[in-house]
Design a protein around this motif. Structure first.
Motif, PDB file in Angstrom:
ATOM      1  N   SER A   1      17.263  -2.659  16.668  1.00 45.76           N
ATOM      2  CA  SER A   1      16.436  -1.556  17.146  1.00 45.76           C
ATOM      3  C   SER A   1      16.605  -1.468  18.662  1.00 45.76           C
TER       4      SER A   1
ATOM      5  N   PRO B   1      31.133  -4.451  26.245  1.00 48.38           N
ATOM      6  CA  PRO B   1      30.076  -4.687  25.253  1.00 48.38           C
ATOM      7  C   PRO B   1      28.687  -4.739  25.875  1.00 48.38           C
ATOM      8  N   LEU B   2      28.589  -5.372  27.051  1.00 47.08           N
ATOM      9  CA  LEU B   2      27.277  -5.479  27.694  1.00 47.08           C
ATOM     10  C   LEU B   2      26.794  -4.108  28.172  1.00 47.08           C
TER      11      LEU B   2
ATOM     12  N   THR C   1      28.554   2.260  13.057  1.00 48.92           N
ATOM     13  CA  THR C   1      28.404   3.380  13.990  1.00 48.92           C
ATOM     14  C   THR C   1      28.586   2.861  15.413  1.00 48.92           C
ATOM     15  N   GLY C   2      29.303   1.754  15.523  1.00 49.09           N
ATOM     16  CA  GLY C   2      29.532   1.132  16.818  1.00 49.09           C
ATOM     17  C   GLY C   2      30.573   1.864  17.641  1.00 49.09           C
TER      18      GLY C   2
ATOM     19  N   LEU D   1      27.575  -1.182  26.934  1.00 51.88           N
ATOM     20  CA  LEU D   1      27.167  -0.402  25.760  1.00 51.88           C
ATOM     21  C   LEU D   1      25.791  -0.839  25.271  1.00 51.88           C
ATOM     22  N   MET D   2      25.568  -2.167  25.315  1.00 52.22           N
ATOM     23  CA  MET D   2      24.277  -2.673  24.858  1.00 52.22           C
ATOM     24  C   MET D   2      23.147  -2.155  25.744  1.00 52.22           C
TER      25      MET D   2
ATOM     26  N   ILE E   1      15.068  -4.077  20.903  1.00 50.25           N
ATOM     27  CA  ILE E   1      15.771  -5.337  21.175  1.00 50.25           C
ATOM     28  C   ILE E   1      16.717  -5.155  22.360  1.00 50.25           C
ATOM     29  N   ASN E   2      17.346  -3.963  22.426  1.00 47.38           N
ATOM     30  CA  ASN E   2      18.235  -3.716  23.558  1.00 47.38           C
ATOM     31  C   ASN E   2      17.476  -3.798  24.875  1.00 47.38           C
TER      32      ASN E   2
ATOM     33  N   PHE F   1      17.568   4.620  15.534  1.00 45.90           N
ATOM     34  CA  PHE F   1      18.802   4.265  14.861  1.00 45.90           C
ATOM     35  C   PHE F   1      19.854   3.808  15.877  1.00 45.90           C
ATOM     36  N   ILE F   2      20.366   2.576  15.725  1.00 49.86           N
ATOM     37  CA  ILE F   2      21.374   2.047  16.643  1.00 49.86           C
ATOM     38  C   ILE F   2      22.735   2.615  16.281  1.00 49.86           C
ATOM     39  N   GLY F   3      23.439   3.177  17.237  1.00 49.80           N
ATOM     40  CA  GLY F   3      24.784   3.671  16.968  1.00 49.80           C
ATOM     41  C   GLY F   3      25.138   4.820  17.881  1.00 49.80           C
ATOM     42  N   PHE F   4      26.422   5.105  17.914  1.00 45.74           N
ATOM     43  CA  PHE F   4      26.886   6.196  18.777  1.00 45.74           C
ATOM     44  C   PHE F   4      27.046   7.451  17.943  1.00 45.74           C
TER      45      PHE F   4
ATOM     46  N   TYR G   1      24.719 -10.026  20.414  1.00 45.93           N
ATOM     47  CA  TYR G   1      24.159  -8.720  20.069  1.00 45.93           C
ATOM     48  C   TYR G   1      25.044  -7.595  20.599  1.00 45.93           C
ATOM     49  N   ALA G   2      25.575  -7.786  21.807  1.00 43.94           N
ATOM     50  CA  ALA G   2      26.462  -6.768  22.388  1.00 43.94           C
ATOM     51  C   ALA G   2      27.678  -6.554  21.493  1.00 43.94           C
TER      52      ALA G   2
ATOM     53  N   MET H   1      33.395   4.697  16.376  1.00 40.48           N
ATOM     54  CA  MET H   1      33.173   6.072  16.822  1.00 40.48           C
ATOM     55  C   MET H   1      34.368   6.581  17.623  1.00 40.48           C
TER      56      MET H   1
ATOM     57  N   TYR I   1      34.732 -14.163  22.819  1.00 37.23           N
ATOM     58  CA  TYR I   1      33.966 -13.556  23.907  1.00 37.23           C
ATOM     59  C   TYR I   1      33.065 -14.595  24.579  1.00 37.23           C
TER      60      TYR I   1
ATOM     61  N   MET J   1      22.422   1.544  25.030  1.00 35.26           N
ATOM     62  CA  MET J   1      21.733   1.770  23.759  1.00 35.26           C
ATOM     63  C   MET J   1      20.217   1.604  23.891  1.00 35.26           C
TER      64      MET J   1
ATOM     65  N   ILE K   1      26.816  -4.398  18.504  1.00 36.71           N
ATOM     66  CA  ILE K   1      26.768  -2.969  18.809  1.00 36.71           C
ATOM     67  C   ILE K   1      28.174  -2.395  18.955  1.00 36.71           C
ATOM     68  N   LEU K   2      29.076  -3.210  19.480  1.00 36.99           N
ATOM     69  CA  LEU K   2      30.456  -2.769  19.668  1.00 36.99           C
ATOM     70  C   LEU K   2      31.145  -2.522  18.326  1.00 36.99           C
TER      71      LEU K   2
END
Lengths: 328, 263
Positions: free
Chosen positions: B229, B23-24, A170-171, B26-27, B232-233, B37-40, A161-162, A175, A202, B30, A165-166
Motif C-alpha cells: 500500500s 528502484p529507490l 504493474t511494476g 520509484l519507491m 508503506i511507501n 493500488f500500487i503500480g504504474f 520493497y523497492a 509497464m 542489489y 509511489m 515495486i520494480l
C-alpha cells in the motif's frame, strides 16, 4: 594534533597541589585516584592483565558464547527445558535433517542460489570497480564511490520493497515493456528465483565492490604498461596481469557476499515464492512454534553455518593456490 | 583502444548507478500516488499518505523505539569495540590472533544464524524478548566494525606522543584520555554513525529478539506481509530519508575531522 598536546597532558597531570586547578590536576591529586593508579600500574604485567581482562571476557561470553550455546542446544532433546523434565543429549536433530527432502532441498537450494548470486555480483561489479580505480581521477574517486554508497545506507527491508515495486506485474519494468510494445501481458517476475536474485544482488553488491575496488586501486599501472610494451593485447593484459593480481579482492568479496546471502531471511520471504524456499525460512519455522522445536532449529543453523564456513575456506584455499600458481 | 574501453566502462558505471538508484526513486514516487493500488502509471498525486503516517501514533512510537535502540546499542558497541582495539593494536601477546578472530566473528555469521544464536543465548541468560534483548544483540553484532575502524586509526598514532606524555609524568589513564582518545575521535564518531545505521536498518535480529513492539523495519515487514500500500511507501521513505541524511552528514563530518587532525 601537535607536540604541545603532550605538554598539555603534562600540565595538569603531574602538578598536584601546585595551584593548578585544572580538571586533570584535580583528578590526579585525588587520593582515591592515586590509590587506584598505584594498584593498576604496580607492574606492567598487572597493567596488561587489567587491560586484557574485559575484552577477553567479552569476546568469550558475548561473541563465542551464543555460538557454543546454539551448538549445545542442538545436541539436546528439549529446549527450553520444562520443569521436572530431564534433558538428554542426542544426535536426533541432525538425523532429522537427512531424513526428509523437505529439509535438505532448501539447504542445497540456498547453497546453489548463494553461489550463483555471488558469481552474478562479481560479474556485475568488477567492471564498475575497474572503472572507478582505473579511469576516474584520484580527486573524483571518492565522489564517484560515495554516489554508489548512498543507496546502501538504506536498510534491507526498504530496498527489498523497492525491488517488489520494480518487478511487480504493474511494476516499472513490465509497464515499460508494455509501453514499448514488446509484451502484451505482464511477465510474472515476482515470487521466482529471478526476483530473489535481483533483490539479493542489489543488497550485496557493495560488499563485493569495495574489496574489488581496493584491490584494483593498489595495483600499479606500470604492470599493465610493461605487459603492453611486451606486446600483450588488452584481453591478454587483463587475463594475465590484472585478474591474477586482484585475486585477493575477488576472494574476499566472494566470501563475504556468499556468507551474507546464505543468511538472508526477509528478502526470500518477500521476493521468493513457494518453489524458492531457502534454508533460512526452514530454520525460522522452528522458532515460530513453541519451545520443543528449538533444538532442531539450532541443529539446522549449525549445519548451515559449518557448511558455509567449510565452503568459503575451501574456496579461499583454491584462490590462494591459483594466485601462487600464476605467479610462478 | 583505451578510449573505447573508457567509454564502455563509464557506461557500465552509470548503468550501475541507475540500477542502485532507480528502484529507490520509484519507491519514493509511489508514496505520492493518489490511489490505494500500487503500480504504474501514476495518474494523480497526493500527500495524504504522509499526513496519515504522521498522525499514526503506532508509526511515530516505532520511529522513537528504533531510534532509542540504535543510540543505546551504539554506545555499548563503541565503548567495547574501542577497548578491544586498544588491547589488540600494536601489541604482541599469546592469544592475540585468537582474540582478534573472536572479535570479528559476529560480523561473519550469516544473519539468520546470528539471530537464532542470540535468541537461544538470550533465553539462557534469562533476557526476555524486547528492547533490552535487541539492544544487546545489536551491540554485539556491531562491536567488530568499531574495533576494526578504531584499530586502523590507532595504527597511525605516532607512538612518540604517548611516550612524550608519559615522560612528562602523565599516568596511562591520563595519557589515554588526553592523547589517544582525542586522536581516535574521527574513527569513534565514524563507526558510531555506521553502528547507528546498522542498528536502525537491522531486520533479522530485531525480528527474532523483539517482543510485542516492532522496530521500524519489522513494522514495514509486517505491513508488507498483509499487502502493499502507498502507506508503506510513505513509512519506508521516511526511514530512507533518516538513514541517507545521517549517512551523508557523517561522510562530510568525518572527512572534515580527518583533515583537521592530519594537519
Amino acid at each position: 594534533m601537535s607536540n604541545d598536546a603532550a605538554a598539555r597532558a603534562h600540565s595538569g597531570a603531574v602538578a598536584p597541589g601546585t595551584g593548578e586547578r585544572t580538571f586533570w590536576g584535580r583528578l590526579t591529586s585525588w587520593p582515591l585516584y592515586q590509590i587506584l593508579m598505584a594498584f593498576l600500574t604496580a607492574s606492567p604485567r598487572r597493567q596488561f592483565l587489567i587491560l586484557a581482562a574485559f575484552p577477553l571476557i567479552w569476546v568469550l561470553t558475548q561473541h563465542l558464547g551464543p555460538m557454543l550455546q546454539m551448538l549445545r542446544v542442538s545436541l539436546t532433546d528439549a529446549y527450553p527445558v520444562a520443569p521436572g523434565v530431564e534433558q538428554h543429549f542426542t544426535l536426533d536433530n541432525y538425523m532429522r535433517f537427512f531424513g526428509d527432502p523437505i529439509f535438505w532441498q532448501p539447504f542445497f537450494r540456498t547453497l546453489t542460489f548463494a553461489g550463483v548470486f555471488t558469481f552474478c555480483t562479481l560479474i556485475l561489479t568488477y567492471p564498475v570497480a575497474y572503472f572507478l580505480a582505473r579511469h576516474v581521477s584520484r580527486k573524483n574517486q571518492m565522489l564517484y564511490l560515495l554516489l554508489l554508497l548512498i543507496p546502501f545506507w538504506v536498510g534491507e527491508i526498504v530496498r527489498t520493497y523497492a525491488i517488489m515495486i520494480l518487478l511487480g506485474n504493474t511494476g516499472a519494468v513490465n509497464m515499460m515493456l508494455k509501453w514499448l510494445g514488446l509484451i502484451e501481458k505482464p511477465i510474472p517476475f515476482m515470487y521466482t528465483s529471478f526476483s530473489m536474485g535481483v533483490g539479493i544482488v542489489y543488497l550485496t553488491a557493495l560488499y563485493m565492490l569495495l574489496p574489488l575496488y581496493s584491490a584494483l586501486e593498489k595495483l600499479s599501472k606500470s604492470f599493465n604498461e610493461a605487459a603492453a610494451d611486451l606486446g600483450a593485447g588488452a584481453w591478454t593484459r587483463f587475463r594475465r596481469v590484472t585478474l591474477p593480481l586482484t585475486i585477493e579482492g575477488i576472494s574476499s568479496g566472494c566470501t563475504l557476499v556468499f556468507l551474507i546471502s546464505t543468511g538472508f531471511y526477509a528478502t526470500p520471504v518477500l521476493l521468493g515464492g513457494p518453489s524458492t524456499t531457502v534454508f533460512a525460512e526452514t530454520i525460522a519455522g522452528f522458532f515460530h512454534v513453541a519451545g520443543d522445536q528449538w533444538p532442531t532449529g539450532a541443529a539446522f543453523a549449525t549445519i548451515m553455518f559449518l557448511t558455509a564456513l567449510i565452503l568459503t575456506s575451501v574456496f579461499q584455499k583454491l584462490m590462494n593456490a591459483l594466485r601462487k600458481g600464476d605467479s610462478k | 583502444m583505451n578510449r573505447r574501453n573508457r567509454i564502455v566502462l563509464s557506461c557500465v558505471y552509470w548503468a550501475f548507478v541507475l540500477y542502485v538508484f532507480v528502484p529507490l526513486i520509484l519507491m519514493i514516487l509511489m508514496g505520492f500516488k493518489d490511489s490505494k493500488f500500487i503500480g504504474f502509471p501514476i495518474r494523480s498525486w497526493t500527500l495524504d499518505w504522509y499526513t496519515g503516517v504522521f498522525e499514526d501514533a503506532e508509526v511515530l512510537a516505532t520511529l522513537g523505539y528504533s531510534t532509542a535502540i540504535a543510540v543505546l546499542s551504539t554506545i555499548v558497541a563503541v565503548a567495547v569495540g574501542t577497548w578491544i582495539a586498544v588491547l589488540l593494536e600494536g601489541r604482541k601477546f599469546i592469544g592475540r590472533t585468537a582474540i582478534f578472530g573472536l572479535t570479528v566473528l559476529p560480523a561473519l555469521v550469516p544473519g539468520i544464524i546470528s539471530a537464532i544464536a542470540f535468541r537461544i543465548y538470550a533465553r539462557w541468560l534469562g533476557i526476555e524478548p524486547g528492547m533490552g534483548a535487541i539492544i544487546w544483540a545489536h551491540a554485539v553484532h556491531n562491536v567488530p566494525f568499531v574495533a576494526l575502524v578504531v584499530m586502523a586509526r590507532l595504527s597511525t598514532l605516532p607512538k612518540s606522543q604517548i611516550e612524550a606524555a608519559r615522560d612528562l609524568g602523565a599516568d596511562p589513564i591520563v595519557a589515554f584520555l588526553r592523547i589517544t582518545l582525542p586522536y581516535l575521535m574521527p574513527a569513534i564518531l565514524g563507526s558510531s554513525i555506521f553502528c547507528l545505521l546498522l542498528s536502525f536498518d537491522d531486520f533479522v535480529r530485531s525480528f527474532f529478539l523483539g517482543g510485542y513492539d516492532p522496530t521500524l523495519p519489522v513494522l514495514i515487514f509486517a505491513k508488507l506481509k498483509s499487502g502493499m500500500s502507498p502507506e508503506i511507501n510513505a513509512i519506508a521513505t521516511i526511514a530512507l530519508v533518516v538513514t541517507a541524511a545521517i549517512g551523508i552528514w557523517a561522510e562530510r563530518f568525518t572527512r572534515r575531522l580527518n583533515k583537521d587532525t592530519q594537519a
